[in-house]
Design an enzyme around this catalytic site. Sequence first.
Site, PDB file in Angstrom:
ATOM      1  N   ASN A 233       0.846  -1.202   0.000  1.00 45.17           N
ATOM      2  CA  ASN A 233       0.000   0.000   0.000  1.00 45.17           C
ATOM      3  C   ASN A 233       0.878   1.248   0.000  1.00 45.17           C
ATOM      4  O   ASN A 233       2.100   1.151   0.000  1.00 45.17           O
ATOM      5  CB  ASN A 233      -0.950  -0.022   1.195  1.00 45.17           C
ATOM      6  CG  ASN A 233      -0.183  -0.121   2.504  1.00 45.17           C
ATOM      7  OD1 ASN A 233       0.587   0.763   2.841  1.00 45.17           O
ATOM      8  ND2 ASN A 233      -0.367  -1.225   3.222  1.00 45.17           N
TER       9      ASN A 233
ATOM     10  N   ASP B 170      -4.237  -6.408   5.107  1.00 44.61           N
ATOM     11  CA  ASP B 170      -5.219  -7.263   5.792  1.00 44.61           C
ATOM     12  C   ASP B 170      -5.160  -8.701   5.290  1.00 44.61           C
ATOM     13  O   ASP B 170      -5.495  -9.628   6.016  1.00 44.61           O
ATOM     14  CB  ASP B 170      -6.627  -6.706   5.586  1.00 44.61           C
ATOM     15  CG  ASP B 170      -6.798  -5.390   6.343  1.00 44.61           C
ATOM     16  OD1 ASP B 170      -6.275  -5.303   7.459  1.00 44.61           O
ATOM     17  OD2 ASP B 170      -7.434  -4.466   5.798  1.00 44.61           O
TER      18      ASP B 170
ATOM     19  N   LYS C  28       8.832 -17.267 -10.355  1.00 47.67           N
ATOM     20  CA  LYS C  28       8.076 -16.157 -10.938  1.00 47.67           C
ATOM     21  C   LYS C  28       6.918 -16.690 -11.791  1.00 47.67           C
ATOM     22  O   LYS C  28       7.127 -17.583 -12.619  1.00 47.67           O
ATOM     23  CB  LYS C  28       9.020 -15.313 -11.801  1.00 47.67           C
ATOM     24  CG  LYS C  28       8.386 -14.089 -12.369  1.00 47.67           C
ATOM     25  CD  LYS C  28       9.363 -13.289 -13.193  1.00 47.67           C
ATOM     26  CE  LYS C  28       8.614 -12.215 -13.949  1.00 47.67           C
ATOM     27  NZ  LYS C  28       9.445 -11.576 -14.950  1.00 47.67           N
TER      28      LYS C  28
ATOM     29  N   PRO D 107      -2.883 -11.871  10.489  1.00 44.90           N
ATOM     30  CA  PRO D 107      -3.243 -11.642  11.899  1.00 44.90           C
ATOM     31  C   PRO D 107      -3.436 -10.146  12.142  1.00 44.90           C
ATOM     32  O   PRO D 107      -2.760  -9.330  11.509  1.00 44.90           O
ATOM     33  CB  PRO D 107      -2.022 -12.156  12.669  1.00 44.90           C
ATOM     34  CG  PRO D 107      -0.904 -12.218  11.677  1.00 44.90           C
ATOM     35  CD  PRO D 107      -1.531 -12.387  10.328  1.00 44.90           C
ATOM     36  N   ASP D 108      -4.373  -9.787  13.020  1.00 46.62           N
ATOM     37  CA  ASP D 108      -4.527  -8.377  13.398  1.00 46.62           C
ATOM     38  C   ASP D 108      -3.581  -8.122  14.570  1.00 46.62           C
ATOM     39  O   ASP D 108      -3.823  -8.589  15.695  1.00 46.62           O
ATOM     40  CB  ASP D 108      -5.985  -8.082  13.778  1.00 46.62           C
ATOM     41  CG  ASP D 108      -6.205  -6.578  13.908  1.00 46.62           C
ATOM     42  OD1 ASP D 108      -5.468  -5.930  14.684  1.00 46.62           O
ATOM     43  OD2 ASP D 108      -7.090  -6.041  13.217  1.00 46.62           O
ATOM     44  N   ILE D 109      -2.507  -7.399  14.283  1.00 45.76           N
ATOM     45  CA  ILE D 109      -1.426  -7.253  15.266  1.00 45.76           C
ATOM     46  C   ILE D 109      -1.892  -6.497  16.501  1.00 45.76           C
ATOM     47  O   ILE D 109      -1.708  -6.942  17.633  1.00 45.76           O
ATOM     48  CB  ILE D 109      -0.213  -6.543  14.617  1.00 45.76           C
ATOM     49  CG1 ILE D 109       0.266  -7.366  13.410  1.00 45.76           C
ATOM     50  CG2 ILE D 109       0.920  -6.356  15.632  1.00 45.76           C
ATOM     51  CD1 ILE D 109       1.231  -6.641  12.506  1.00 45.76           C
ATOM     52  N   VAL D 110      -2.530  -5.340  16.270  1.00 51.21           N
ATOM     53  CA  VAL D 110      -2.895  -4.507  17.419  1.00 51.21           C
ATOM     54  C   VAL D 110      -3.944  -5.204  18.297  1.00 51.21           C
ATOM     55  O   VAL D 110      -3.919  -5.078  19.527  1.00 51.21           O
ATOM     56  CB  VAL D 110      -3.310  -3.086  16.968  1.00 51.21           C
ATOM     57  CG1 VAL D 110      -4.704  -3.048  16.381  1.00 51.21           C
ATOM     58  CG2 VAL D 110      -3.175  -2.093  18.099  1.00 51.21           C
TER      59      VAL D 110
ATOM     60  N   PHE E 111      -4.470   3.297  15.075  1.00 52.08           N
ATOM     61  CA  PHE E 111      -4.799   4.342  14.109  1.00 52.08           C
ATOM     62  C   PHE E 111      -5.950   3.850  13.246  1.00 52.08           C
ATOM     63  O   PHE E 111      -6.049   2.654  12.979  1.00 52.08           O
ATOM     64  CB  PHE E 111      -3.600   4.665  13.212  1.00 52.08           C
ATOM     65  CG  PHE E 111      -2.682   5.683  13.817  1.00 52.08           C
ATOM     66  CD1 PHE E 111      -1.902   5.377  14.922  1.00 52.08           C
ATOM     67  CD2 PHE E 111      -2.606   6.960  13.276  1.00 52.08           C
ATOM     68  CE1 PHE E 111      -1.074   6.321  15.495  1.00 52.08           C
ATOM     69  CE2 PHE E 111      -1.772   7.924  13.833  1.00 52.08           C
ATOM     70  CZ  PHE E 111      -1.003   7.600  14.942  1.00 52.08           C
TER      71      PHE E 111
ATOM     72  N   LYS F 209     -11.321  -3.658  18.817  1.00 47.58           N
ATOM     73  CA  LYS F 209      -9.934  -4.093  18.989  1.00 47.58           C
ATOM     74  C   LYS F 209      -9.472  -3.939  20.439  1.00 47.58           C
ATOM     75  O   LYS F 209      -8.313  -4.174  20.739  1.00 47.58           O
ATOM     76  CB  LYS F 209      -9.022  -3.315  18.048  1.00 47.58           C
ATOM     77  CG  LYS F 209      -9.358  -3.512  16.561  1.00 47.58           C
ATOM     78  CD  LYS F 209      -8.212  -3.086  15.654  1.00 47.58           C
ATOM     79  CE  LYS F 209      -8.628  -3.223  14.198  1.00 47.58           C
ATOM     80  NZ  LYS F 209      -7.490  -3.412  13.304  1.00 47.58           N
TER      81      LYS F 209
END
Length: 400
Positions: A210, A279, A289, A305-308, A323, A341
Amino acid sequence: MKQLSNRQILLGITGGIAAYKSAELVRRLKDHGANVRVVMTAAAMEFITPLTLQALSGNPVHTTLLDPEAEAGMGHIELARWADLILVAPASADFMARLANGRGDDLLTTLCLATPARIALAPAMNQGMWRDAATQDNAELLRQRGIALFGPAAGEQACGDVGPGRMMEAEQLAELAATLFEGRALDGVQLCITAGPTREAIDPVRYISNHSSGKMGYALAEAAADAGAQVTLISGPTQLACPARVQRIDVVSAEDMYQASMAQMGSCQVFIACAAVADYRPAKAEEQKIKKSRDTMHIELIRNPDIVSAVAGHPQRPYTVGFAAETQDVLRYARDKLQRKNLDMIVANDVSDSRIGFNSDDNTVTVIDANGEQRIEQMGKRQLARQLIANIATRWSQRD
Ligand code: C5P
């Protein structure tokens, strides 16, 4: 704990008879726990030898700006970043004048210009030179710029005069140096920040990522270190230099970032999740390749995984800040994320506006926590980082 434990002090010595006291000062700073490196001007070396200071500090002494050999060891910018404090003792009238004028005509003035650290001066000169209007103006200007002036003391001078201009004694200077580190909002707090994007491999040459630049996370790391925190920055790939006094752990994928974050649990007291974590990742990263053969291709993605959330759910949970970068309904989504969260605080920003958000230097955010909501208007990311760190420090100090 010793007052200057693990503090990195760069002692600058300029040309004056008080330079003989600098040898004792190195001893006193080290007694208080500091790591000391010495920089001498050409005039200082007329009064005391680098060999004496090398022996006392246990480090090579730096004397010239344009010395390829010295630069290959610890270059001047690296040295400027290394320091938690630059203490110039003695500081001659000439040195103060050059500093006040922003000169960078030798190693020591250049370091003072380049450093993010605090600077303190211990002026030492003949009483007439100290009282001179030019020196007084320079001293005032330096004070206004946030440079600390220790002394000078008054009394009998080497030249036989009596009056102000004596360098303060080594022990007094070491104690004054220690006071500069006191009372900082996050002194000694172990703080961990995730920053930048993650890259999720599709094959050995391609990835999903991103637009995150990492600027906000890096600015927070710098501001937290300035507030006295011991900062670990877990960073995805960015173009940014690691801020001074920050320990950086480089990671690539969300899984790497998750592992690195979990490894900090137990010691981390405040966790700020600023990274733009992907995500999803490809279910399988191809080993070779991928060749183009068909008109369409499908990549199966699986959740990262959702780290926070994992941090906030950890048994030794730190104070956790997230954030929320949103393009619509910013506050509603942010409030929802705060709850879902299980965060202590969330910083919401609208990334649909190109003047703020991803890759820009400015940002406008709303801080939401149990105490309510506070909007912080558009300001530079560095200034905003200082404001957010101040908010976090206040909440941290009010914890149960
Ligand atoms: O769910 P969303 O990505 O919008 O949440 C943003 C917050 O969650 C940010 O603080 C971000 O750093 C964090 N996050 C995370 N791990 C993920 C996704 C987001 O830590 N996999």
